[in-house]
Design a protein around this motif. Structure first.
Motif, PDB file in Angstrom:
ATOM      1  N   GLN A 223       1.234  -0.696  -0.181  1.00 46.94           N
ATOM      2  CA  GLN A 223      -0.138  -0.337   0.027  1.00 46.94           C
ATOM      3  C   GLN A 223       0.624   1.657   0.289  1.00 46.94           C
ATOM      4  O   GLN A 223       1.587   0.945   0.632  1.00 46.94           O
ATOM      5  CB  GLN A 223      -0.907   0.270   1.196  1.00 46.94           C
ATOM      6  CG  GLN A 223      -2.902   1.302   1.385  1.00 46.94           C
ATOM      7  CD  GLN A 223      -2.779   0.811   2.568  1.00 46.94           C
ATOM      8  OE1 GLN A 223      -2.884  -0.084   2.756  1.00 46.94           O
ATOM      9  NE2 GLN A 223      -3.780   2.171   2.857  1.00 46.94           N
ATOM     10  N   GLN A 234      -0.395   3.129  10.185  1.00 41.96           N
ATOM     11  CA  GLN A 234      -1.899   3.001  10.224  1.00 41.96           C
ATOM     12  C   GLN A 234      -1.353   1.734   9.340  1.00 41.96           C
ATOM     13  O   GLN A 234      -2.793   0.743   9.748  1.00 41.96           O
ATOM     14  CB  GLN A 234      -2.661   4.253   9.683  1.00 41.96           C
ATOM     15  CG  GLN A 234      -2.753   5.059   9.999  1.00 41.96           C
ATOM     16  CD  GLN A 234      -3.244   6.812   9.363  1.00 41.96           C
ATOM     17  OE1 GLN A 234      -3.750   6.397   8.317  1.00 41.96           O
ATOM     18  NE2 GLN A 234      -3.789   8.022  10.085  1.00 41.96           N
ATOM     19  N   ILE A 235      -1.202   1.446   7.917  1.00 46.20           N
ATOM     20  CA  ILE A 235      -1.020   0.413   7.291  1.00 46.20           C
ATOM     21  C   ILE A 235      -0.626  -0.897   8.194  1.00 46.20           C
ATOM     22  O   ILE A 235      -0.980  -1.650   7.737  1.00 46.20           O
ATOM     23  CB  ILE A 235       0.222   0.507   6.440  1.00 46.20           C
ATOM     24  CG1 ILE A 235      -0.210   1.828   5.526  1.00 46.20           C
ATOM     25  CG2 ILE A 235       0.466  -0.657   5.017  1.00 46.20           C
ATOM     26  CD1 ILE A 235       0.272   2.015   3.995  1.00 46.20           C
ATOM     27  N   GLN A 237       0.013  -1.056  11.240  1.00 44.86           N
ATOM     28  CA  GLN A 237      -1.242  -1.241  12.430  1.00 44.86           C
ATOM     29  C   GLN A 237      -2.705  -2.298  12.181  1.00 44.86           C
ATOM     30  O   GLN A 237      -2.942  -3.264  12.789  1.00 44.86           O
ATOM     31  CB  GLN A 237      -1.875  -0.007  13.081  1.00 44.86           C
ATOM     32  CG  GLN A 237      -2.704  -0.333  14.483  1.00 44.86           C
ATOM     33  CD  GLN A 237      -2.472  -1.248  15.268  1.00 44.86           C
ATOM     34  OE1 GLN A 237      -0.959  -0.327  15.546  1.00 44.86           O
ATOM     35  NE2 GLN A 237      -2.344  -2.083  16.016  1.00 44.86           N
ATOM     36  N   SER A 238      -3.305  -1.866  10.861  1.00 42.76           N
ATOM     37  CA  SER A 238      -4.034  -2.945  10.070  1.00 42.76           C
ATOM     38  C   SER A 238      -3.110  -3.549  10.054  1.00 42.76           C
ATOM     39  O   SER A 238      -4.473  -5.111  10.040  1.00 42.76           O
ATOM     40  CB  SER A 238      -4.203  -1.753   8.914  1.00 42.76           C
ATOM     41  OG  SER A 238      -5.426  -2.913   7.921  1.00 42.76           O
ATOM     42  N   ASP A 241      -3.662  -5.894  13.258  1.00 42.87           N
ATOM     43  CA  ASP A 241      -5.197  -5.841  14.466  1.00 42.87           C
ATOM     44  C   ASP A 241      -6.130  -7.213  12.687  1.00 42.87           C
ATOM     45  O   ASP A 241      -6.510  -7.621  13.619  1.00 42.87           O
ATOM     46  CB  ASP A 241      -5.836  -4.624  13.961  1.00 42.87           C
ATOM     47  CG  ASP A 241      -5.446  -3.106  15.094  1.00 42.87           C
ATOM     48  OD1 ASP A 241      -4.834  -3.921  15.636  1.00 42.87           O
ATOM     49  OD2 ASP A 241      -6.385  -1.996  14.115  1.00 42.87           O
ATOM     50  N   SER A 242      -5.462  -7.550  11.569  1.00 43.49           N
ATOM     51  CA  SER A 242      -6.095  -7.958  11.352  1.00 43.49           C
ATOM     52  C   SER A 242      -5.621  -9.570  11.167  1.00 43.49           C
ATOM     53  O   SER A 242      -5.748 -10.783  10.873  1.00 43.49           O
ATOM     54  CB  SER A 242      -5.797  -8.081   9.680  1.00 43.49           C
ATOM     55  OG  SER A 242      -3.820  -8.423   9.328  1.00 43.49           O
TER      56      SER A 242
END
Length: 351
Positions: A223, A234-235, A237-238, A241-242
């Motif tokens: 990304q 943010q990338i 962290q996403s 989280d997944s």
């Protein structure tokens, strides 16, 4: 008798006046001749790089320099600082600087510099397209154009040379280094820069090629973060989280690598040599290289901002009447990993 004496004195005075007048005329002619000769010699000395350079002869080479925003990144700040250190009156230059991240504004700067009679236009274009007519205008006006940082999409006859990094090679060096780590598998979070930018394209191309060819390599996420620290955080962290697994961060600049590490730290995921995640960045900011030395990061690839000496060398050759053999001049670049970096490297190459 008095009349004869007066006549003699008048004759002597007239002859003295005429001789003085001739002397002035000869002196003025000689001064003009010497002035032309000195000017020619000054120009010749300048072009040959002799002892009487531009700074001592009084002749300054008028240069217009167009760059992107120097506050955009550590790379750009270092680049601007290096150019300002090179293009000084002490070094024989009368230089003006303009900055913009917008092509139309840069084109406006270029047209004004051409009208102002610069001898050389040094250009780091915001966008590689749309420069044809402006460069043609420069050539018609006798202004020599030298590109730096990136090559524009224009006929090569419109510029003298382009001084650039080999972005493909930067990516290839990084990918080769990662291959040499001999991991059982590479599960990679790939954080891309501003899409379409030459650095992004080159650093992406090498990685995608290896992922396609190597069944042990996987892109867990890919990304763009526009070179931005917060977006990179943010990338990552996403992905965390997944609950997806990963063991490599391949970030296309140092700021995004820093953002990725912030997310790792928040999740208590270790990073660096012998730890959970390999961290890779580009640009060689001082603080990034210190992270490599402190074994917080694994790898940092150089994108060389020190282009002033290359530009100066091209101008000196052109002033000497030489032809620039290669239109594209590739900057020398290195990489550093946690096993080979030294403090001397940080001092010399950190930006």
């Amino acid at each position: 008798m008095k009349r004869k004496l007066i006549s003699v004195l008048l004759c002597v005075a007239m002859m003295t006046f005429m001789l003085a007048g001739c002397g002035d005329t000869a002196s003025n002619d000689d001064a003009g001749s010497n002035s032309s000769s000195n000017s020619a010699n000054s120009s010749q000395d300048d072009t040959k790089g002799g002892d009487d350079d531009s700074s001592t002869s009084g002749k300054l080479i008028k240069v217009g320099i167009i760059n992107n925003d120097p506050n955009e990144s550590g790379y750009r700040t270092a680049n601007d600082k290096d150019l300002k250190k090179t293009f000084t009156k002490e070094n024989g230059y009368d230089a003006s600087f303009n900055y913009s991240k917008k092509n139309d504004e840069q084109i406006g700067f270029a047209k004004k510099m051409i009208q102002d009679g610069v001898e050389y236009l040094l250009l780091s274009a915001a966008d590689t397209a749309g420069w044809d007519s402006t460069l043609k205008e420069a050539k018609d006006a006798g202004v020599r154009v030298i590109l730096y940082d990136r090559i524009v999409e224009a006929d090569e006859s419109l510029y003298e040379a382009g001084i650039v990094s080999d972005m493909d090679a930067e990516g290839e060096r990084a990918v080769d280094w990662l291959k040499n780590q001999n991991l059982e598998k590479c599960e990679i979070i790939h954080i891309q820069g501003e899409m379409g930018n030459a650095a992004q394209v080159g650093r992406t191309k090498a990685l995608e090629k290896e992922v396609e060819a190597n069944d042990k390599w996987t892109l867990v996420a890919q990304q763009g973060a526009d070179w931005n620290t917060e977006k990179a955080t943010q990338i990552v962290q996403s992905v965390i989280d997944s609950k997806k697994t990963f063991n490599v961060i391949y970030a296309e600049n140092d700021d995004m690598a820093k953002g990725a590490v912030a997310a790792l730290d928040k999740a208590n995921i270790s990073h660096g040599p012998g730890k959970d995640v390999i961290v890779m960045g580009f640009d060689c900011n001082k603080w990034a290289l210190e992270n490599v030395m402190n074994k917080e990061w694994n790898y940092d690839g150089q994108c060389n901002p020190f282009q002033g000496s290359y530009l100066d060398d091209v101008i000196k050759k052109l002033e000497a009447g030489e032809t620039i053999a290669e239109k594209k001049i590739i900057l020398e670049e290195k990489y550093f990993d946690s096993e080979n970096i030294t403090q001397e490297d940080i001092d010399q190459y950190g930006i």
